[in-house]
Motif scaffolding. Structure first.
Motif, PDB file in Angstrom:
ATOM      1  N   VAL A   1       0.836  -1.192   0.000  1.00 49.34           N
ATOM      2  CA  VAL A   1       0.000   0.000   0.000  1.00 49.34           C
ATOM      3  C   VAL A   1       0.875   1.249   0.000  1.00 49.34           C
ATOM      4  N   ASN A   2       1.911   1.231   0.815  1.00 51.29           N
ATOM      5  CA  ASN A   2       2.796   2.401   0.854  1.00 51.29           C
ATOM      6  C   ASN A   2       3.444   2.663  -0.497  1.00 51.29           C
ATOM      7  N   ASP A   9      -0.535  11.106  -7.119  1.00 53.03           N
ATOM      8  CA  ASP A   9      -0.214  12.519  -6.898  1.00 53.03           C
ATOM      9  C   ASP A   9      -1.299  13.269  -6.119  1.00 53.03           C
ATOM     10  N   PHE A  10      -2.065  12.552  -5.295  1.00 54.49           N
ATOM     11  CA  PHE A  10      -3.038  13.198  -4.419  1.00 54.49           C
ATOM     12  C   PHE A  10      -3.081  12.442  -3.098  1.00 54.49           C
ATOM     13  N   GLU A  11      -3.609  13.102  -2.087  1.00 58.95           N
ATOM     14  CA  GLU A  11      -3.651  12.529  -0.739  1.00 58.95           C
ATOM     15  C   GLU A  11      -4.765  11.483  -0.639  1.00 58.95           C
ATOM     16  N   ILE A  12      -4.458  10.344  -0.059  1.00 54.24           N
ATOM     17  CA  ILE A  12      -5.441   9.299   0.188  1.00 54.24           C
ATOM     18  C   ILE A  12      -5.828   9.355   1.658  1.00 54.24           C
ATOM     19  N   ASP A  13      -7.136   9.445   1.916  1.00 53.63           N
ATOM     20  CA  ASP A  13      -7.633   9.535   3.287  1.00 53.63           C
ATOM     21  C   ASP A  13      -8.054   8.181   3.846  1.00 53.63           C
ATOM     22  N   ILE A  14      -8.622   7.332   2.979  1.00 51.28           N
ATOM     23  CA  ILE A  14      -9.175   6.054   3.428  1.00 51.28           C
ATOM     24  C   ILE A  14      -8.750   4.952   2.463  1.00 51.28           C
ATOM     25  N   ILE A  15      -8.399   3.803   3.009  1.00 50.69           N
ATOM     26  CA  ILE A  15      -8.067   2.612   2.224  1.00 50.69           C
ATOM     27  C   ILE A  15      -9.166   1.585   2.450  1.00 50.69           C
ATOM     28  N   GLY A  16      -9.680   0.997   1.382  1.00 50.77           N
ATOM     29  CA  GLY A  16     -10.607  -0.126   1.479  1.00 50.77           C
ATOM     30  C   GLY A  16      -9.809  -1.414   1.418  1.00 50.77           C
ATOM     31  N   LEU A  39      -4.343  -3.696  11.906  1.00 56.15           N
ATOM     32  CA  LEU A  39      -2.890  -3.709  11.750  1.00 56.15           C
ATOM     33  C   LEU A  39      -2.469  -2.924  10.509  1.00 56.15           C
ATOM     34  N   LEU A  40      -3.187  -3.122   9.407  1.00 59.13           N
ATOM     35  CA  LEU A  40      -2.874  -2.385   8.184  1.00 59.13           C
ATOM     36  C   LEU A  40      -2.963  -0.882   8.434  1.00 59.13           C
ATOM     37  N   LYS A  46      -3.117   5.285   7.940  1.00 60.02           N
ATOM     38  CA  LYS A  46      -4.314   5.761   7.238  1.00 60.02           C
ATOM     39  C   LYS A  46      -5.526   5.057   7.839  1.00 60.02           C
ATOM     40  N   LYS A  47      -6.697   5.657   7.654  1.00 60.63           N
ATOM     41  CA  LYS A  47      -7.931   4.967   8.032  1.00 60.63           C
ATOM     42  C   LYS A  47      -8.149   3.814   7.062  1.00 60.63           C
TER      43      LYS A  47
END
Length: 176
Positions: A1-2, A9-16, A39-40, A46-47
């Motif tokens: 993910v990292n 090129d944009f901010e990610i707030d939430i990961i599914g 853990l992730l 990130k959320k």
């Protein structure tokens, strides 16, 4: 993910986070995935939203809420208007029908085995984890008798009107 986040090129707030399904039985409202959303979240800072299947089952679904939504979004992205039917071949094959109305309604269900049978055969007979690049499958020829046995097995399952399958619902032992 990292690594993926670095390329965006944009901010990610939430990961599914879907996880890897290891057992699924929609009839009994059971679905188990490998992976730890908490853990992730700690690792990537990130959320993380997870446990989609169990929440879908609790709310009357078949435990696969993301695929139809993804199919609808991708059809819009590539500009294909409904009516549309999308075939998704994973371990289990499923379809999503998108009908033309003001909401572009979705109808989705599993239709039978996808790659789970070849995956099982490869693990048992070739002692590999999977058929990388389909190299083993490319060597094969259609055996009509075996194909007909597989289709008969599928016809028997269809009469049960199952909407959601697990890979364990299928058996490769009919193939010699």
């Amino acid at each position: 993910v990292n690594e993926a986040v670095k390329e965006i090129d944009f901010e990610i707030d939430i990961i599914g986070f879907h996880g890897q399904t290891i057992f699924h039985n929609a009839g009994e409202k059971i679905s188990k995935q490998l992976g730890d959303g908490n853990l992730l979240s700690q690792l990537i800072k990130k959320k993380v939203v997870y446990d989609f299947r169990q929440n879908d089952l609790k709310n009357g679904g078949q435990g696969a809420p993301l695929t139809p939504i993804f199919h609808k979004l991708i059809s819009k992205k590539i500009k294909i208007d409904p009516p549309l039917c999308v075939l998704n071949l994973g371990g289990i094959a499923n379809i999503t029908a998108i009908v033309p109305d003001e909401n572009s309604a979705l109808v989705s269900r599993d239709i039978g085995p996808g790659n789970c049978l070849i995956d099982e055969w490869v693990r048992k007979k070739a002692e590999k984890k999977y058929d990388k690049d389909g190299s083993i499958a490319k060597l094969g020829k259609i055996n009509v008798a075996t194909l007909n046995r597989a289709l008969d097995n599928h016809d028997n399952l269809k009469t049960k009107n199952i909407l959601s399958y697990d890979a364990k619902d299928f058996d490769v032992n009919f193939v010699r």
